[in-house]
Each structure stands twice: as C-alpha cells, then as structure tokens.
Write a protein that holds these residues in place. Sequence first.
Motif, short mmCIF file in Angstrom:
data_model
loop_
_atom_site.label_atom_id
_atom_site.label_comp_id
_atom_site.label_asym_id
_atom_site.label_seq_id
_atom_site.Cartn_x
_atom_site.Cartn_y
_atom_site.Cartn_z
N LYS A 192 0.86 -1.18 0.00
CA LYS A 192 0.00 0.00 0.00
C LYS A 192 0.89 1.23 0.00
N ALA A 193 1.07 1.80 -1.17
CA ALA A 193 2.03 2.88 -1.34
C ALA A 193 1.45 3.96 -2.23
N PHE A 194 2.00 5.17 -2.09
CA PHE A 194 1.68 6.23 -3.04
C PHE A 194 2.95 7.01 -3.33
N SER A 195 3.05 7.50 -4.56
CA SER A 195 4.22 8.24 -5.00
C SER A 195 3.84 9.68 -5.31
N LEU A 196 4.77 10.57 -5.04
CA LEU A 196 4.57 11.99 -5.25
C LEU A 196 5.68 12.54 -6.12
N PRO A 197 5.35 13.36 -7.10
CA PRO A 197 6.41 13.97 -7.91
C PRO A 197 7.16 15.03 -7.11
N MET A 198 8.45 15.15 -7.39
CA MET A 198 9.29 16.16 -6.77
C MET A 198 9.89 17.03 -7.86
N SER A 199 10.21 18.25 -7.51
CA SER A 199 10.90 19.12 -8.46
C SER A 199 12.37 18.73 -8.51
N ALA A 200 13.09 19.31 -9.46
CA ALA A 200 14.52 19.05 -9.56
C ALA A 200 15.25 19.50 -8.31
N ALA A 201 14.68 20.43 -7.58
CA ALA A 201 15.29 20.91 -6.33
C ALA A 201 14.81 20.12 -5.11
N GLY A 202 14.04 19.04 -5.33
CA GLY A 202 13.61 18.20 -4.23
C GLY A 202 12.41 18.70 -3.47
N ARG A 203 11.51 19.41 -4.13
CA ARG A 203 10.36 19.99 -3.45
C ARG A 203 9.07 19.27 -3.84
N ILE A 204 8.16 19.16 -2.88
CA ILE A 204 6.87 18.53 -3.12
C ILE A 204 5.77 19.51 -2.76
N SER A 205 4.62 19.32 -3.40
CA SER A 205 3.45 20.16 -3.14
C SER A 205 2.56 19.49 -2.10
N LEU A 214 4.89 24.58 -0.52
CA LEU A 214 5.97 23.87 -1.21
C LEU A 214 7.00 23.48 -0.15
N LEU A 215 7.20 22.17 -0.01
CA LEU A 215 8.04 21.66 1.07
C LEU A 215 9.23 20.87 0.52
N ALA A 216 10.34 20.94 1.22
CA ALA A 216 11.49 20.09 0.93
C ALA A 216 11.44 18.87 1.85
N VAL A 217 11.72 17.70 1.30
CA VAL A 217 11.80 16.49 2.11
C VAL A 217 13.15 16.50 2.82
N GLY A 284 11.59 30.92 -2.16
CA GLY A 284 10.63 30.12 -2.90
C GLY A 284 10.21 28.84 -2.22
N LEU A 285 10.80 28.51 -1.07
CA LEU A 285 10.45 27.31 -0.33
C LEU A 285 9.70 27.70 0.93
N ASP A 286 8.56 27.02 1.16
CA ASP A 286 7.74 27.36 2.33
C ASP A 286 8.19 26.64 3.60
N GLY A 287 8.73 25.44 3.47
CA GLY A 287 9.09 24.70 4.68
C GLY A 287 9.76 23.39 4.38
N ARG A 288 9.97 22.62 5.46
CA ARG A 288 10.62 21.31 5.36
C ARG A 288 9.73 20.26 6.03
N LEU A 289 9.64 19.12 5.38
CA LEU A 289 8.88 17.99 5.89
C LEU A 289 9.86 17.00 6.50
N GLY A 290 9.72 16.74 7.81
CA GLY A 290 10.72 15.96 8.51
C GLY A 290 10.26 14.59 8.94
N MET A 291 11.12 13.95 9.73
CA MET A 291 10.97 12.53 10.02
C MET A 291 9.84 12.23 11.01
N ALA A 292 9.37 13.20 11.78
CA ALA A 292 8.24 12.91 12.67
C ALA A 292 7.01 12.50 11.88
N PHE A 293 6.88 13.01 10.66
CA PHE A 293 5.82 12.56 9.76
C PHE A 293 6.29 11.40 8.90
N LEU A 294 7.43 11.55 8.25
CA LEU A 294 7.88 10.56 7.27
C LEU A 294 8.11 9.19 7.87
N SER A 295 8.52 9.13 9.14
CA SER A 295 8.86 7.85 9.75
C SER A 295 7.66 6.97 10.01
#
Length: 313
Positions: A192-205, A214-217, A284-295
């Motif tokens: 059960k997975a989902f994929s998200l596109p990232m920009s060349a700079a590593g950003r996701i919407s 717009l967040l950086a992983v 141009g970057l709003d924030g960072r998405l960290g491991m408390a969510f990603l983990s």
Amino acid sequence: MPGLTRHGWRGLPGVAAGLLLSAALLFMAMALHAQGSPPTARRFALSLVQGAAWSPTPIEVHRGLILFRAVLNGRDATVLLDNGAANSFVDRRFVDPSGTAPRGAPYVASTGAGVLRGHAVDGVTLTVPNQLDIKGTLIALDLAPFSRIVGRPIDAVLGADALDQLAVMIRPADRTLYLTASGKMTPRSGAKAFSLPMSAAGRISAQINDEPVLLAVDLGSNGAIRLSDAAFARVLGPAATNRRTAAANADGQVRTAATANAAFTLGPVRANIPVAAGGVLPSGLDGRLGMAFLSKFTIILDQRQQRLTLVSR
C-alpha cells in the motif's frame, strides 16, 4: 491505509510524542543547508557495492534523527543521514585531531542566526559497509556543538551531494537503510504505497489548512513540518504564535519558535500534525517535511527520478 484517514491521524501517537521530544530536547533541524553560500561542487567518487556483497545497513533512530555506523578514514564513525544538508561533512577533529593538517578551500554555511566555517579536506574515505564507498574531498566542520545538542558524537553527515545520486530507502519498522542506484528501488508487489512527484530541487506540493505549500523532504529534521515565518503566518495566522517550542540548528544555538497543530494534506493522506515556524529556507520554499511525519512510512526517496514514495507500515 492502516492508521491513516481522510479526517485525521489515527493510531499514530509518535507525531505528538515527537513534538514533546522536540520541546524538551530541541528541534533538530539541521541547518547545514548553506543558505547564502552555494553548495560546494562535489569532488569525490562514489561507488556502490554490487551483487551478493550488498546488504542493508542497520540504523539507530536517536531523538528522531537517523544515525548509522560507517568507516571514516579507517576508523569507526557515527554518521547522520541528512539530504537537507547541501554537502556531506566530516567533523574536523575526527579527520585532523592534531589540528595541524594542511587546510583546503574555506567553506561557510549559514544557520540563519550565525555561520559555520570549515574547509575542504582531501583524501577522505567514507565507507558504508556493504553499500557504498566515497573517496575524495569532503568539507570539514566543527560538529561538536551539534553533537552536544544531539547527545551523541556526530562524526560525519551524509548529505545531498551523495544522496541525490542514489535511491534511498528507510525502513523504520526494522531500522534498516538501503542505498542503491537511482531507479532501482520500488515498493514490493501489493504494498500500500503512493508516489509523489518532486521538483529538480527536491520539493513537493502539499496543503496545510487547505493552503498550498511547497516543502522540501528533509531526512535530517526530527520535526514534522517546519515553515518559514512568512509561510507560518500565511497558513496559520497570527493567533497561532502563542505556543512556543525550543529549536536548535547545527551551530548548537537554541532558539524558540511558534508551534501549532494544523491539518496537513499530502497525496491521499490528511493528518492533524504539529507545525513549527522559524525554518532556515531558500527563496521560494515554504518549509521542510521531517521525520516525525515521514517515519510513519517506509520511505523511498529518489531525487534523480524526482519521486518520493511512501509505503504504509
């Protein structure tokens, strides 16, 4: 997906616990992102272990950060995994305990409130056993202030200049790290997975309180989300700034930041999670998405393929 609903976070107490840990033991948002100074061009060779000799690396999750053992210049070392760091770094005392070795080109990284100064070191060898070897020039910084905040000696940081060439999989459930060639890592059949596109700079919407962001992983942040002050005010409003949490960057300086819970939407997931202000961010970057969510997921990050895949645990 188990534990995830369109209405909130269910059965996943780690995000709330992570915020308490951040408040008591500091928000470890690595700020080795070289704001105001371009990343140093990569000057090392990276080779991957192939075939039956390859195997995953055990990780330790310490205060929400991913640490693993490696061999640095022939000595056992503790390495922090951090794609949010523009460059890979070594602790200057580890590679030059006497302080007498010749120094290469200077390097300056901004932490938002100060700077970290370092220099290039030639002839460095960093080996992640059974996965990869790095040989060449790395940046030496004084990582002692950050080590004190973390409570563990950090001898090196494996940063974006290496990780962006690879497919990186982190399996928090069995605490293993997989480093392979880009394009070679996919979820197992039926996952059960989902994929998200990232920009060349590593950003996701994504969306916070239904506002686009717009967040950086950032695998080197133990928080859930950290926004710039402007983005925090835009999506949460001035009324959300009365709650504070402690924050620390790689320079070891402790600051406080506004924190609030908010509705976060990423792909099919909608969750109520803590959001902090005060991130050190490029334009141009709003924030960072960290491991408390990603983990809460198995993470597959492939910057070359510009894709983030999250697999339900």
